[in-house]
Design a protein around this motif. Structure first.
Motif, PDB file in Angstrom:
ATOM      1  N   MET A 169       0.840  -1.196   0.000  1.00 14.42           N
ATOM      2  CA  MET A 169       0.000   0.000   0.000  1.00 14.42           C
ATOM      3  C   MET A 169       0.878   1.251   0.000  1.00 14.42           C
ATOM      4  SD  MET A 169      -3.076   1.167  -0.078  1.00 14.42           S
ATOM      5  CE  MET A 169      -3.947   2.693   0.182  1.00 14.42           C
ATOM      6  N   ARG A 170       0.480   2.249  -0.731  1.00 10.18           N
ATOM      7  CA  ARG A 170       1.228   3.505  -0.756  1.00 10.18           C
ATOM      8  C   ARG A 170       1.085   4.212   0.590  1.00 10.18           C
ATOM      9  NH1 ARG A 170      -0.094   6.783  -5.991  1.00 10.18           N
ATOM     10  NH2 ARG A 170      -2.026   7.140  -4.861  1.00 10.18           N
ATOM     11  N   THR A 171       2.170   4.876   0.998  1.00 17.21           N
ATOM     12  CA  THR A 171       2.234   5.413   2.353  1.00 17.21           C
ATOM     13  C   THR A 171       2.852   6.806   2.364  1.00 17.21           C
ATOM     14  OG1 THR A 171       2.493   3.180   3.255  1.00 17.21           O
ATOM     15  CG2 THR A 171       3.136   4.991   4.674  1.00 17.21           C
ATOM     16  N   ILE A 172       2.379   7.623   3.292  1.00 13.15           N
ATOM     17  CA  ILE A 172       3.005   8.906   3.611  1.00 13.15           C
ATOM     18  C   ILE A 172       3.587   8.779   5.006  1.00 13.15           C
ATOM     19  CG2 ILE A 172       2.610  11.360   4.031  1.00 13.15           C
ATOM     20  CD1 ILE A 172       0.331  11.230   2.006  1.00 13.15           C
ATOM     21  N   VAL A 173       4.897   8.973   5.116  1.00 15.31           N
ATOM     22  CA  VAL A 173       5.580   8.857   6.407  1.00 15.31           C
ATOM     23  C   VAL A 173       5.560  10.212   7.110  1.00 15.31           C
ATOM     24  CG1 VAL A 173       7.767   8.345   7.567  1.00 15.31           C
ATOM     25  CG2 VAL A 173       7.036   6.969   5.592  1.00 15.31           C
ATOM     26  N   VAL A 174       5.110  10.203   8.360  1.00 15.37           N
ATOM     27  CA  VAL A 174       4.971  11.451   9.118  1.00 15.37           C
ATOM     28  C   VAL A 174       5.714  11.319  10.448  1.00 15.37           C
ATOM     29  CG1 VAL A 174       3.373  13.126  10.097  1.00 15.37           C
ATOM     30  CG2 VAL A 174       2.696  11.802   8.077  1.00 15.37           C
ATOM     31  N   PRO A 175       6.930  11.862  10.548  1.00 16.86           N
ATOM     32  CA  PRO A 175       7.616  11.893  11.839  1.00 16.86           C
ATOM     33  C   PRO A 175       6.896  12.847  12.780  1.00 16.86           C
ATOM     34  CG  PRO A 175       9.124  12.329  10.007  1.00 16.86           C
ATOM     35  CD  PRO A 175       7.733  12.446   9.476  1.00 16.86           C
ATOM     36  N   THR A 176       6.872  12.526  14.059  1.00 13.86           N
ATOM     37  CA  THR A 176       6.196  13.407  15.012  1.00 13.86           C
ATOM     38  C   THR A 176       6.913  13.425  16.342  1.00 13.86           C
ATOM     39  OG1 THR A 176       4.086  13.910  16.099  1.00 13.86           O
ATOM     40  CG2 THR A 176       4.620  11.580  15.795  1.00 13.86           C
ATOM     41  N   ASP A 177       6.966  14.599  16.958  1.00 13.56           N
ATOM     42  CA  ASP A 177       7.417  14.738  18.343  1.00 13.56           C
ATOM     43  C   ASP A 177       6.272  15.262  19.200  1.00 13.56           C
ATOM     44  OD1 ASP A 177       7.233  17.304  17.452  1.00 13.56           O
ATOM     45  OD2 ASP A 177       9.241  17.918  18.048  1.00 13.56           O
ATOM     46  N   PHE A 178       5.037  15.234  18.636  1.00 19.84           N
ATOM     47  CA  PHE A 178       3.804  15.645  19.295  1.00 19.84           C
ATOM     48  C   PHE A 178       3.717  17.157  19.515  1.00 19.84           C
ATOM     49  CE2 PHE A 178       5.108  11.464  21.127  1.00 19.84           C
ATOM     50  CZ  PHE A 178       4.303  10.691  20.307  1.00 19.84           C
ATOM     51  N   SER A 179       4.600  17.913  18.894  1.00 18.97           N
ATOM     52  CA  SER A 179       4.547  19.369  18.978  1.00 18.97           C
ATOM     53  C   SER A 179       3.444  19.895  18.063  1.00 18.97           C
ATOM     54  CB  SER A 179       5.892  19.973  18.566  1.00 18.97           C
ATOM     55  OG  SER A 179       6.151  19.674  17.191  1.00 18.97           O
TER      56      SER A 179
ATOM     57  N   ILE B 180      16.613  10.789  12.088  1.00 18.66           N
ATOM     58  CA  ILE B 180      16.851  10.673  10.654  1.00 18.66           C
ATOM     59  C   ILE B 180      16.887   9.213  10.239  1.00 18.66           C
ATOM     60  CG2 ILE B 180      18.367  11.298   8.740  1.00 18.66           C
ATOM     61  CD1 ILE B 180      17.085  13.670  10.198  1.00 18.66           C
ATOM     62  N   GLN B 181      17.554   8.396  11.035  1.00 22.03           N
ATOM     63  CA  GLN B 181      17.637   6.968  10.747  1.00 22.03           C
ATOM     64  C   GLN B 181      16.264   6.321  10.758  1.00 22.03           C
ATOM     65  OE1 GLN B 181      20.382   4.807  13.265  1.00 22.03           O
ATOM     66  NE2 GLN B 181      19.412   2.837  12.833  1.00 22.03           N
ATOM     67  N   LEU B 182      15.452   6.663  11.763  1.00 25.60           N
ATOM     68  CA  LEU B 182      14.124   6.067  11.869  1.00 25.60           C
ATOM     69  C   LEU B 182      13.245   6.471  10.691  1.00 25.60           C
ATOM     70  CD1 LEU B 182      12.109   4.381  13.467  1.00 25.60           C
ATOM     71  CD2 LEU B 182      11.452   6.462  14.699  1.00 25.60           C
ATOM     72  N   VAL B 183      13.292   7.741  10.306  1.00 24.27           N
ATOM     73  CA  VAL B 183      12.479   8.209   9.181  1.00 24.27           C
ATOM     74  C   VAL B 183      12.864   7.478   7.906  1.00 24.27           C
ATOM     75  CG1 VAL B 183      11.990  10.195   7.701  1.00 24.27           C
ATOM     76  CG2 VAL B 183      12.026  10.480  10.167  1.00 24.27           C
ATOM     77  N   ASN B 184      14.156   7.383   7.627  1.00 22.90           N
ATOM     78  CA  ASN B 184      14.604   6.726   6.395  1.00 22.90           C
ATOM     79  C   ASN B 184      14.302   5.232   6.396  1.00 22.90           C
ATOM     80  OD1 ASN B 184      15.575   8.994   5.031  1.00 22.90           O
ATOM     81  ND2 ASN B 184      17.566   8.885   6.033  1.00 22.90           N
ATOM     82  N   GLU B 185      14.456   4.589   7.543  1.00 21.24           N
ATOM     83  CA  GLU B 185      14.146   3.152   7.620  1.00 21.24           C
ATOM     84  C   GLU B 185      12.653   2.908   7.443  1.00 21.24           C
ATOM     85  OE1 GLU B 185      15.691   1.777  11.313  1.00 21.24           O
ATOM     86  OE2 GLU B 185      17.782   1.667  10.596  1.00 21.24           O
TER      87      GLU B 185
ATOM     88  N   ALA C 131      10.561   4.844   5.795  1.00 19.20           N
ATOM     89  CA  ALA C 131      10.234   5.128   4.393  1.00 19.20           C
ATOM     90  C   ALA C 131      10.664   3.981   3.491  1.00 19.20           C
ATOM     91  CB  ALA C 131      10.900   6.423   3.958  1.00 19.20           C
ATOM     92  N   ALA C 132      11.809   3.363   3.785  1.00 21.09           N
ATOM     93  CA  ALA C 132      12.332   2.282   2.948  1.00 21.09           C
ATOM     94  C   ALA C 132      11.461   1.026   3.008  1.00 21.09           C
ATOM     95  CB  ALA C 132      13.759   1.946   3.371  1.00 21.09           C
ATOM     96  N   LYS C 133      10.736   0.853   4.112  1.00 24.14           N
ATOM     97  CA  LYS C 133       9.902  -0.335   4.277  1.00 24.14           C
ATOM     98  C   LYS C 133       8.544  -0.193   3.614  1.00 24.14           C
ATOM     99  CE  LYS C 133      12.022  -1.528   8.717  1.00 24.14           C
ATOM    100  NZ  LYS C 133      11.802  -1.628  10.184  1.00 24.14           N
ATOM    101  N   ASN C 134       8.239   0.990   3.104  1.00 30.74           N
ATOM    102  CA  ASN C 134       6.936   1.252   2.509  1.00 30.74           C
ATOM    103  C   ASN C 134       7.101   1.751   1.078  1.00 30.74           C
ATOM    104  OD1 ASN C 134       4.915   1.155   4.960  1.00 30.74           O
ATOM    105  ND2 ASN C 134       6.681   2.292   5.693  1.00 30.74           N
ATOM    106  N   THR C 135       5.996   1.758   0.333  1.00 26.26           N
ATOM    107  CA  THR C 135       5.966   2.450  -0.954  1.00 26.26           C
ATOM    108  C   THR C 135       5.643   3.899  -0.624  1.00 26.26           C
ATOM    109  OG1 THR C 135       5.150   0.445  -2.036  1.00 26.26           O
ATOM    110  CG2 THR C 135       4.924   2.516  -3.248  1.00 26.26           C
TER     111      THR C 135
END
Length: 291
Positions: free
Chosen positions: A1-11, A104-109, A111-115
């Motif tokens: 499934m296509r995905t949008i990755v959204v990092p969050t710190d709850f701010s 940065i590592q978490l965001v890229n990892e 993103a790499a696991k999803n479309t």
């Protein structure tokens, strides 16, 4: 499934970016993957402090995961308010990742696991980025992302997309990206404004193949487009002129040659983001963009 990755710190900036991403996900029929990274609060590697941190880790991770679950529920409730409680129309699914690691590592990892269509991150507003993009992290994210990176100003609310602008030097390599952006614009019935910033009007007259280059670039595109040429010796100022043309999103390439020589310096790319009041989409060079 296509995905949008959204990092969050709850701010607030991160929450606003997530809501913007929710609108994109609904229109583009994609899911959302929230990612949250946290650090163990150890100020020095003294044995006692390290042991305390290891002891506290399970509780800290539990708290962070509960907060992430709560935020995901907030987004799901928002979707129900916007588009109803039935399965149709489409409702994005909300996935989550919560880890003790570098953001940065978490965001890229993730993103790499999803479309992955986009990585969507929040901005504090003019003059200040949220901590996702503050200092070295801002440089790392723009430099290291392998997916389109969409930055959302804190006060910017999604009101649809009518016109999006792509700044290009009309190089052949940008044609494929421009067509992908046309496909993106179609989800919102938006127009793509192909923009070339010339540092001197003489460039048009002295370069006899300019019109041929422009015509070749535009004829390769199929969709709702228009063309705009801005004359300004300062590329950054030319981009400021472009931002005032009633556009809903600005799109720039990263690590482009020629026209983008000045933007290769990451601090200037971040400077554009710092003073932006509309979403900024950064397309990494050499990466496939598929919408």
């Amino acid at each position: 499934m296509r995905t949008i990755v959204v990092p969050t710190d709850f701010s607030k900036p991160a929450r606003n970016a997530a809501i913007y991403a929710l609108h994109l996900a609904h229109a583009m029929k994609s899911d959302i993957h929230l990612s949250h990274s946290f650090e163990i609060p150890v100020e020095s590697p003294m044995l006692g402090q390290t042991a305390w941190a290891v002891y506290q880790y399970p509780a800290l991770q539990k708290d962070k995961r509960e907060e992430l679950n709560k935020f995901a529920k907030t987004l799901q409730d928002k979707a129900k308010i916007l588009w109803g409680y039935e399965a149709f129309p489409f409702h994005p699914k909300i996935y989550q990742t919560c880890e003790e690691t570098d953001v940065i590592q978490l965001v890229n990892e993730t993103a790499a696991k999803n479309t992955t269509l986009f990585i969507v991150m929040g901005m504090q507003g003019a003059g200040m980025l949220t901590r996702f993009l503050f200092g070295s992290n801002s440089l790392k994210m723009i430099e290291n992302t392998k997916h389109p990176l969409l930055l959302i100003p804190q006060k910017h609310k999604f009101k649809g997309l009518r016109k999006i602008a792509f700044a290009t030097d009309l190089d052949k390599k940008d044609i494929k990206t421009a067509q992908a952006l046309i496909n993106f614009a179609k989800y919102f019935d938006a127009e793509l404004l192909i923009t070339h910033i010339l540092q001197s009007s003489n460039e048009v007259f002295e370069n006899t193949d300019y019109e041929q280059r422009k015509e070749f670039f535009l004829k390769k595109l199929d969709g709702k487009i228009c063309y705009n040429c801005i004359y300004n010796e300062d590329i950054d100022y030319g981009l400021d002129i472009l931002k005032n043309k009633d556009i809903d999103m600005l799109i720039m390439g990263h690590q482009h040659r020629g026209f983008f020589d000045k933007l290769v310096v990451l601090s200037q790319a971040v400077e554009q983001a710092n003073h932006l009041e509309i979403p900024l989409l950064i397309i990494p060079e050499g990466q496939t963009v598929s919408f």
